[in-house]
Structures are given as C-alpha cells and as structure tokens.
Motif scaffolding. Structure first.
Motif, PDB file in Angstrom:
ATOM      1  N   MET A   1     -23.333  23.183   0.330  1.00  0.00           N
ATOM      2  CA  MET A   1     -23.709  22.083   1.225  1.00  0.00           C
ATOM      3  C   MET A   1     -25.048  22.353   1.881  1.00  0.00           C
ATOM      4  N   GLN A   2     -25.859  21.390   1.860  1.00  0.00           N
ATOM      5  CA  GLN A   2     -27.212  21.589   2.372  1.00  0.00           C
ATOM      6  C   GLN A   2     -27.280  21.276   3.856  1.00  0.00           C
ATOM      7  N   ASN A   3     -27.998  22.116   4.537  1.00  0.00           N
ATOM      8  CA  ASN A   3     -28.139  21.895   5.962  1.00  0.00           C
ATOM      9  C   ASN A   3     -29.591  21.585   6.294  1.00  0.00           C
ATOM     10  N   SER A   4     -29.857  20.393   6.713  1.00  0.00           N
ATOM     11  CA  SER A   4     -31.242  20.050   7.005  1.00  0.00           C
ATOM     12  C   SER A   4     -31.366  19.621   8.457  1.00  0.00           C
ATOM     13  N   PRO A   5     -31.832  20.498   9.301  1.00  0.00           N
ATOM     14  CA  PRO A   5     -31.883  20.238  10.741  1.00  0.00           C
ATOM     15  C   PRO A   5     -32.881  19.146  11.110  1.00  0.00           C
ATOM     16  N   ASN A   6     -33.745  18.753  10.201  1.00  0.00           N
ATOM     17  CA  ASN A   6     -34.765  17.767  10.579  1.00  0.00           C
ATOM     18  C   ASN A   6     -34.219  16.338  10.638  1.00  0.00           C
ATOM     19  N   ILE A   7     -33.160  16.131   9.915  1.00  0.00           N
ATOM     20  CA  ILE A   7     -32.601  14.770   9.947  1.00  0.00           C
ATOM     21  C   ILE A   7     -31.884  14.569  11.283  1.00  0.00           C
ATOM     22  N   PRO A   8     -32.261  13.541  12.002  1.00  0.00           N
ATOM     23  CA  PRO A   8     -31.624  13.327  13.309  1.00  0.00           C
ATOM     24  C   PRO A   8     -30.150  12.977  13.147  1.00  0.00           C
ATOM     25  N   VAL A   9     -29.378  13.421  14.105  1.00  0.00           N
ATOM     26  CA  VAL A   9     -27.945  13.116  14.066  1.00  0.00           C
ATOM     27  C   VAL A   9     -27.756  11.612  14.241  1.00  0.00           C
ATOM     28  N   GLN A  10     -27.037  11.052  13.317  1.00  0.00           N
ATOM     29  CA  GLN A  10     -26.774   9.619  13.485  1.00  0.00           C
ATOM     30  C   GLN A  10     -25.566   9.439  14.388  1.00  0.00           C
ATOM     31  N   PRO A  11     -25.764   8.805  15.504  1.00  0.00           N
ATOM     32  CA  PRO A  11     -24.650   8.661  16.440  1.00  0.00           C
ATOM     33  C   PRO A  11     -23.582   7.720  15.911  1.00  0.00           C
ATOM     34  N   ASN A  12     -23.919   6.954  14.886  1.00  0.00           N
ATOM     35  CA  ASN A  12     -23.008   5.907  14.472  1.00  0.00           C
ATOM     36  C   ASN A  12     -22.022   6.342  13.401  1.00  0.00           C
ATOM     37  N   CYS A  13     -22.336   7.457  12.729  1.00  0.00           N
ATOM     38  CA  CYS A  13     -21.434   7.822  11.663  1.00  0.00           C
ATOM     39  C   CYS A  13     -20.107   8.238  12.276  1.00  0.00           C
ATOM     40  N   PRO A  14     -19.010   7.736  11.744  1.00  0.00           N
ATOM     41  CA  PRO A  14     -17.709   8.013  12.344  1.00  0.00           C
ATOM     42  C   PRO A  14     -17.341   9.486  12.201  1.00  0.00           C
ATOM     43  N   ASP A  15     -17.530  10.250  13.263  1.00  0.00           N
ATOM     44  CA  ASP A  15     -17.195  11.666  13.189  1.00  0.00           C
ATOM     45  C   ASP A  15     -15.682  11.822  13.284  1.00  0.00           C
ATOM     46  N   ARG A  16     -15.230  13.046  13.109  1.00  0.00           N
ATOM     47  CA  ARG A  16     -13.797  13.262  12.995  1.00  0.00           C
ATOM     48  C   ARG A  16     -13.052  12.862  14.261  1.00  0.00           C
ATOM     49  N   ARG A  17     -13.652  13.247  15.394  1.00  0.00           N
ATOM     50  CA  ARG A  17     -12.969  12.998  16.653  1.00  0.00           C
ATOM     51  C   ARG A  17     -12.717  11.488  16.839  1.00  0.00           C
ATOM     52  N   ARG A  18     -13.726  10.740  16.430  1.00  0.00           N
ATOM     53  CA  ARG A  18     -13.610   9.302  16.614  1.00  0.00           C
ATOM     54  C   ARG A  18     -12.481   8.710  15.782  1.00  0.00           C
ATOM     55  N   THR A  19     -12.406   9.126  14.511  1.00  0.00           N
ATOM     56  CA  THR A  19     -11.376   8.541  13.662  1.00  0.00           C
ATOM     57  C   THR A  19      -9.988   8.983  14.105  1.00  0.00           C
ATOM     58  N   GLN A  20      -9.872  10.263  14.491  1.00  0.00           N
ATOM     59  CA  GLN A  20      -8.589  10.749  14.972  1.00  0.00           C
ATOM     60  C   GLN A  20      -8.133   9.928  16.176  1.00  0.00           C
TER      61      GLN A  20
ATOM     62  N   VAL B   1      -4.766   7.335  17.245  1.00  0.00           N
ATOM     63  CA  VAL B   1      -3.991   7.431  18.492  1.00  0.00           C
ATOM     64  C   VAL B   1      -4.032   6.104  19.234  1.00  0.00           C
ATOM     65  N   ILE B   2      -5.248   5.556  19.349  1.00  0.00           N
ATOM     66  CA  ILE B   2      -5.416   4.291  20.076  1.00  0.00           C
ATOM     67  C   ILE B   2      -4.606   3.183  19.411  1.00  0.00           C
ATOM     68  N   TRP B   3      -4.667   3.150  18.082  1.00  0.00           N
ATOM     69  CA  TRP B   3      -3.956   2.112  17.349  1.00  0.00           C
ATOM     70  C   TRP B   3      -2.451   2.234  17.589  1.00  0.00           C
ATOM     71  N   CYS B   4      -1.951   3.482  17.509  1.00  0.00           N
ATOM     72  CA  CYS B   4      -0.516   3.711  17.721  1.00  0.00           C
ATOM     73  C   CYS B   4      -0.111   3.284  19.127  1.00  0.00           C
ATOM     74  N   ARG B   5      -0.956   3.681  20.098  1.00  0.00           N
ATOM     75  CA  ARG B   5      -0.631   3.385  21.479  1.00  0.00           C
ATOM     76  C   ARG B   5      -0.551   1.862  21.676  1.00  0.00           C
ATOM     77  N   ASP B   6      -1.477   1.139  21.037  1.00  0.00           N
ATOM     78  CA  ASP B   6      -1.497  -0.315  21.168  1.00  0.00           C
ATOM     79  C   ASP B   6      -0.229  -0.927  20.582  1.00  0.00           C
ATOM     80  N   LYS B   7       0.143  -0.453  19.396  1.00  0.00           N
ATOM     81  CA  LYS B   7       1.362  -0.973  18.750  1.00  0.00           C
ATOM     82  C   LYS B   7       2.584  -0.659  19.601  1.00  0.00           C
ATOM     83  N   LEU B   8       2.635   0.596  20.085  1.00  0.00           N
ATOM     84  CA  LEU B   8       3.766   1.030  20.900  1.00  0.00           C
ATOM     85  C   LEU B   8       3.887   0.145  22.137  1.00  0.00           C
ATOM     86  N   ALA B   9       2.732  -0.067  22.801  1.00  0.00           N
ATOM     87  CA  ALA B   9       2.730  -0.888  24.015  1.00  0.00           C
ATOM     88  C   ALA B   9       3.281  -2.267  23.694  1.00  0.00           C
TER      89      ALA B   9
END
Lengths: 279, 259, 307
Positions: C1-20, C24-32
């Motif tokens: 895997m290539q690591n290129s520090p020059n490419i700026p971090v895209q804030p929009n790409c769905p990182d793991r924390r967000r999808t996880q 949870v949010i979806w479950c909580r909504d259904k549960l509610a």
C-alpha cells in the motif's frame, strides 16, 4: 302577539347573565366556605404531627406525605408512556386506522369513572399481581387514570413545535429519533409540564381509585410496598365517619390549597407556553 | 441547444429522467441534467416552476412528505440516491441544505453549528471548537459572533442567522451544498456577504443555488438552469444564458418580459 | 500500500468510525420507532385490561344469577345472597337526570353568556377560574353537600336531607365546569363570519346567537352534556356522602337513594365471595353505560369536526 326582538334580547341577556352569575357564585362560595371554616384550624402542629385516635386529634403528616408521594409515583409511570404515545402519534405516523384506535382508546379511558379504576386496581394490582394495598398499586392505578391527560397535553405541545425545526434537523442528517429528542421534546417541554401538573392535580383530588388500591393506613410509609393514606382519603374518612368536623374542615382547606396551587401552576405554565409560541 | 451537457468538467450529480409527484400533481417533468463538481449552479425560474422541489429531491427532503413520489434516477458520484440500499440520513450528510428563511434552531450559536457534527459522533470539545471557528469563518460570520457563541441564535439579525445556517450546513462537511433562495429575506449587504462566501466555498463544494433573483444568478453562478412549469428549459454557462439564450422562453424570462 | 503524505486528507470519504456510527444510529432510530409504537398502545391496552378484568370478575356472576333477575330484582341483601340492583339503577338514572337538569342549562347558558355577551377580557378571567374549580376534589363537594345543602333541604323541604335531590344538586354543580369548558370551545370554534352575516341581516344579537351560533355549535354542546352525564353517572364519593345510600326505589326527590357507584364503594371494603362478584357485576353495568356515553360523545365531537 309577537314579542319584539329587542325585548327577547333583553330577556335572554338577563336570564343568561343570571345563570352565569349563579354558576360562578356557587363555585366561589364552595371554596370560600371551605377556606373560611378550615383555615383557622390549620396550624404548624396540624401539618407536622401524626394523627391520633384515627384523626380525631393530632395532625395529618403521613397523609401529606402520601399526597406528595403517590401522585409523584403516578407521574413517573405515566409520563414516559404518555409522552411516548404523543411522540408516536405526531412524529412517526400519519392519521390511519392505528392512530384512530389509539385515539379512541385514549378518549374512552378518559371517560372511565374513578371507581372502575379502583375496582380494576384492586383486582389486578392488589390481588392478582399480589402487590397488596400499597403505594405501588395506587401509583400504577393513578398512572393509568391520568394517562389520557398526559397524552392529550403532550400531543398538543408537540404539535405546536414549528415544522421548520424538524425540517432543519432532518436536513442536518438527523434521524427521526435524534430530531425528537434533540429538537422536538426540548421545545415541547413547557407544554408537557402543563399536562404533568394537571395530572398531579387530578391524582391529589382522587379518592375512589386510591382507597381500594393504596389502602388507608395512617402509618408513615417507608417503602413502595407500604399502604398510604392520601389527604383526600383521610378527609373522606373523617367526614364520612363523622370523626371530627374541625379536622375535616382543616384537611379540606389544605387539600383545596394544594389543588388550587397545582392548577394555578398549570395555568401559568400554559399561558407562558402560549405566549412564547405566539411571539 | 445545449441541454444538460457539460463535457470538460467532472460530473457530481447526474439526473436522469427525474419526475416528482405530490399525490396527483406532477411537480417535475422528466428532468435530465448534469451538475458539475466545484462550481455554482444557479437555478432560476418563476414561482412554482419546480426549483425547490428539485433541490429537495437531491437530499431526499421530499421523503418527509408521504404524498411525494420520485421516478427516474439521481446519481451522486455515480450511485443512485433513491436506490433502496441508500440511507437518506447518510445522503443528507453529504448533501447539505440552507433554507429560504433563516431558521436557526432555538439553541445557542455554538450548539447550532455543532448540531450536525455531534450527530455524527464527534464529542471532543476541542474538535468541535475547531469546526465552529472554521465554518463560521467560512460563512463570514466569525468576527461578528466569536465573543458570544453561547448567545441564543434567535437573537442574531436575519442576515447573521442565514450565515449561521450556512455555517451549520458546512459543519457537516458535505460535498454538495443546496441553497433554496437563501437571500430572499435579506438586505443587499447581507446578500453580498453570502454571495462572497459562496464564491469562495465553491473551491471545496459543489453548490446549487435556487434564486428568484436573476441578477444574483448572473453575478455568481458559473452555470445557470432555467426551469419552467416543472421542466428544464435550458442549461448552460451563465454568460450564455443571460446573453444569447437558445430558447425564446429563457430570453423572455431573463429580460424580464414575464415571470 | 502506498503512502503519499502530499495528498490532502479528504474529509468527505466515509472513514470507518463514520460508517460504524451510522449502523448504531440506524439501529437506534429503528429501536426508538418500535418502542414508541409499543408505548402508543399503553392507553388502549389499559382500557382493554380494565374491561377484561372487570368483565372476568363480573360476567360469570351475571350468568349465574341471570341478567334479568340481577338488573330487575329489587332486593339487595348480600347476607341472604339476594342481589338485585334495580333500585340502584333507578337511583343512578334519577340522580344523573337531576344533575343534568341543573348542570346542563346553567352550564350552556354560562357558556353562551361568556362567549357572546361578555367582553373577552372578562371571559379570560372567568373561564380559567371555572376550569380551576374543575380540579376541586369531589370529596370536597360532597362535604359541602353534607354540611350546607342537606341541613337546608331537611329544614325547608322536609325528609332526611341526605337525598336524591341533594345528590342531584351536588352533581349538577360538579359537572358545571365540564359543560362550560367544552361548550365554550365549541361555540368559539364557530366562524365569526356566521355571526356577522346574521347581524348584517338585521337580527339582534340574541336572534343571531340562537338561530346561527347554537345551530353550528350544537354537536359540541351535546358532546359536553354527554361527557358531563358520564361524569355524573361515574361519580362516587360525593354521591355517597350526600345521597343517603338507602337501597330502595325513590318515590320523591327527598328520599335517600343509593347509586350503582355508591353500592360498589360502600361494600367493596368488606365483601367476599359471591358478594364481591356481585359488586364487580355492578361495575360491569356501570362500565357498559359509561362506554356507551363515551362513544356517543366521541361521535358527537366527530360530527362537529366533520362539518
């Protein structure tokens, strides 16, 4: 001969006015009478000591405690159920057959006489579930009784939260639940509190449903399984069994004060709520 | 006629044969167009021409109306947003929206801005502080409110409120920002502030701006679409739409002969 | 895997924390949603539970004794296992009718007067005052009946004082706030233009009121009276205190009577076995009557909103 319209008009106004006057005067007189006879009997000792000889002498301390605890317990049980129902009706569904059933059930429950609640609480909570005459039996019974009040006031309060708030919250990627608890409920809170206070007021004044479920023990309650006597029940027993007219008047005066205070609080909150909404 | 063509730029949103109904009423008629990335697309047209409906289709706000129904496809980065596997809530994180009237939630300025980030799970106070400063700065509001972030947002002026709403939308880090006549209730100075902010913001976001004010579109939009009665009449470079429109109806509208 | 520090971090790409988090949010909504749906039936479920248990205790008794002899026999003697509630039914009927004769005209007249012939500012003071009085505990009304009304009747009209008449008057006063409050709302809901139209045709205020407003608000006023009837039939403690509680068919308004509710409350404390079942059976009768009244009131309200 036809009576000229001017005269019928005058007659009608006089009759209607007289009827209104009778109504208002009667209601005011009742309060005034109770307070006039009862207030002189109230003393610090009356409020702070236990009754002696079944209430013939002494004070009303345990019944004061019961009057505070039982309605509180009822509210703690009824509030989540009532607000939950209101949230479901307003936020999660449209008018359909399910909501019609829920509304019909709520309306009917509101019209059930308190003696029926007493019978039900006695057979279900006291006997079948084995809770005995206790605060918890009384609290559950009262909770069911005030549920319709809580549902109606909460629903009205929630409906009065501007739709735009929900749209904004939704556009900011909130789920329905997040919108409900971050935006809708906080803004409906004053209106919901009005329902809470009205429910407390009704619980304080209730006798028939309480006497068969919470019992009428004059001991200080120490747990949810203890029987308690509320002021209303105490007053009823004092008056009905002719134990002491003076103590009965005094208890009635305290009771009337409590109910008026609670209802005034509800009215004040409702007005503030309306004023805030219309601003 | 250059209808819905945009060759040289990356396409952010691609709309294909989109029709939207409210009950029996058809609000949008078989729309096809591409929205280019990192530009401002202005949408103009007379009242009830479907502009707002179109906007609310792009982040599925129309779902709130149970009577509404969408046909056709809307592709965001190539994925259909109305596909059953897509979550409307996740979509709205990527496609933010600013409403016509400034509508701050009844809470503090700070809480308004971090409403979205908190929902996506950011709890760290320092991180939230950074977001607040960055987005309020981007919305040209930071200097005016930095000393009173805990003030109730409802006490800001209309123009400030609208910029706060813009900041609140930006705080979710969306990819697309939808603006529904954001300046309709504002004075010229506040309007200018928002327009300035938008021209800077297009570097990072794709912006779609619905406006009743054709002058505003001509000032800041890179491309302009003209809607009429639920149909897309014409879409092209703003300069072309306002000087040599292909369609007679567009010409009539931009020169103020009707609408 | 290539690591290129020059490419700026895209804030929009769905990182793991967000999808996880999203799950949870979806479950909580259904549960509610499901929790709210379940909770929403709490009131209806309570109503069904109440109906179920009252019926379960009471209906076997009615079947055993026979509906006809239970409802139409005049003898109530638990010790001898005689359970006829005819006198109580008649008493409840008369007390309720009497209460309506007093409460309905006064209440409706009050509502008309307060909405039509009194400045809004005074109405704003009086209406909440009357609603405040709705919160006064029923035992207090009953006590007033015992201390003031009963002696008055005994001294000036004769009889024991604690009587059908006293019960009717106390109940009539008690239902006033209900009648006034709901009738006022119904009258206020009539569009202003109706009244203005009638006045413009040259009618006096009273003519317009009784020809136009009362017609338009009729369903709401009827609903208020039916609801008040429900309250009067179901009221217990106040009636026990003032009505005298004698089990017999009243021959005049000055006779003491025992209503259905009073019968339950008076004897529930010590009843066992068949006697207790008889009291629950009395509850069944009461429950059925009140449910019928409720349904009528709800139907009347519906018609109002339907128009």
């Amino acid at each position: 001969m036809r009576i000229p319209p001017k005269i019928t008009q005058a007659l009608a106004v006089i009759l209607l006015g007289a009827a209104t006057l009778i109504t208002v005067i009667t209601l005011v007189l009742i309060i005034a009478f109770v307070l006039k006879r009862g207030v002189p009997e109230i003393s610090w000792e009356f409020l702070s000591t236990k009754p002696r000889e079944m209430g013939k002498a002494g004070g009303i301390l345990p019944t004061l405690l019961g009057t505070v605890l039982l309605p509180l317990l009822a509210i703690l049980i009824a509030l989540p159920m009532g607000v939950g129902t209101a949230v479901y009706l307003t936020e999660y569904t449209r008018e359909n057959r399910v909501t019609r059933i829920i509304r019909f059930g709520t309306d009917c429950l509101a019209g059930i006489p308190s003696i029926i609640f007493g019978l039900f609480g006695y057979i279900f909570f006291v006997t079948i579930l084995g809770m005995g005459w206790s605060m918890i039996s009384g609290g559950l019974t009262l909770a069911i009784m005030i549920l319709p009040t809580i549902i109606r006031t909460s629903e009205e309060a929630i409906r009065s939260v501007p739709q735009a708030y929900r749209e904004v919250s939704c556009s900011l990627a909130a789920t329905s639940w997040e919108t409900v608890y971050k935006v809708v409920l906080p803004n409906a809170l004053p209106g919901i509190m009005t329902g809470v206070v009205l429910g407390i007021g009704r619980s304080i004044g209730e006798t028939a449903a309480v006497i068969f479920t919470a019992g009428s023990s004059l001991m200080m309650p120490s747990s949810l399984n203890d029987s308690v006597r509320t002021m209303s029940v105490h007053f009823y027993l004092l008056a009905r069994e002719g134990i002491s007219d003076e103590k009965a008047y005094a208890t009635a005066a305290v009771l009337v004060f409590a109910v008026l205070l609670v209802n005034l609080a509800a009215y004040w909150m409702m007005n503030r709520f309306i004023a805030k909404r219309s601003r | 006629m250059r209808k819905g063509q945009c060759v040289e730029r990356k396409v952010k949103i691609s709309v294909q044969n989109l029709s939207v109904f409210f009950g029996q009423h058809q609000a949008l008629r078989s729309l096809t167009m591409n929205v280019p990335a990192n530009r401002i697309l202005g949408i103009i047209g007379p009242a009830s021409s479907g502009k707002t409906t179109f906007l609310r289709t792009l982040n599925r706000m129309n779902d709130l109306d149970p009577e509404s129904r969408a046909e056709g496809r809307v592709l965001l980065d190539g994925a259909d947003i109305y596909h059953p596997s897509q979550s409307a809530v996740q979509l709205r994180k990527r496609v933010g929206m600013v409403f016509a009237l400034p509508m701050p939630l009844p809470m503090s300025i700070y809480d308004n801005v971090v409403y979205g980030p908190r929902l996506s799970g950011i709890r760290n106070r320092a991180a939230l502080d950074v977001i607040v400063e960055r987005t309020l700065t981007a919305a040209f509001l930071w200097d005016e409110v930095k000393d009173r972030l805990n003030m109730l947002a409802l006490r800001l002026s209309g123009g400030q409120q609208q910029r706060l709403c813009l900041a609140r939308t930006l705080a979710m880090e969306p990819e697309v920002v939808l603006l529904d006549e954001p300046c309709s209730g504002l004075d010229p100075i506040s309007t200018a502030r928002i327009e300035d902010a938008l021209t800077v913001l297009k570097e990072r976001y794709t912006i779609i701006l619905v406006t009743n004010n054709t002058k505003q579109a001509s000032r800041i939009a890179d491309e302009t679409a003209f809607f009429l009665m639920g149909e897309l009449v014409e879409l092209g470079e703003t300069s072309q739409i306002f000087t040599v429109p292909c369609d007679q109806r567009t010409s009539d509208y931009v020169t103020g002969r009707f609408g | 895997m290539q690591n290129s520090p020059n490419i700026p971090v895209q804030p929009n790409c769905p990182d793991r924390r967000r999808t996880q988090n999203a799950v949870v949010i979806w479950c909580r909504d259904k549960l509610a949603r499901y929790i709210f749906l379940a909770v929403a039936f709490s009131a209806t479920a309570s109503l069904l539970l109440i109906a179920l248990f009252i019926l379960k205790e009471g209906v076997p008794f009615i079947i055993k004794v026979g509906l006809k002899s239970f409802l139409l026999s005049s003898e109530w003697n638990p010790a001898a296992e005689k359970f006829g509630i005819y006198p109580m039914i008649i008493a409840s009927l008369w007390v309720t009718l009497g209460a309506m004769l007093i409460g309905a005209p006064l209440g409706v007249a009050g509502a008309i007067f307060l909405t039509q012939f009194v400045p809004r500012s005074i109405m704003r003071i009086i209406k909440p005052m009357i609603e405040l009085l709705a919160g006064i505990p029923s035992v207090v009304y009953g006590f007033m009946g015992v201390m003031v009304l009963a002696p008055f009747i005994r001294n000036y009209l004769g009889g024991p004082g604690l009587s059908l008449l006293a019960g009717s008057i106390i109940l009539g006063v008690m239902v006033l706030p209900t009648v006034i409050s709901i009738s006022t709302d119904a009258i206020n809901a009539v569009p202003k233009t109706y009244l203005e139209g009638a006045l413009a045709l040259g009618a006096t205020r009273w003519q317009s009121v009784h020809m136009v407003i009362l017609k338009a608000a009729r369903s709401g006023i009827i609903a208020s009276i039916i609801l008040a009837m429900g309250r009067a039939v179901g009221e217990t403690m106040a009636v026990i205190m003032v009505a005298g509680n004698a089990v017999r068919i009243p021959h005049s308004a000055l006779d003491p009577v025992r209503t259905l509710t009073a019968n339950i409350a008076l004897e529930m404390g010590y009843a066992t076995g068949l006697h207790r079942q008889a009291l629950f059976a009395t509850g069944v009768v009461l429950f059925v009557v009140v449910m019928i009244l409720n349904s009528l009131a709800i139907a009347a309200m519906k018609r109002k909103t339907g128009n």
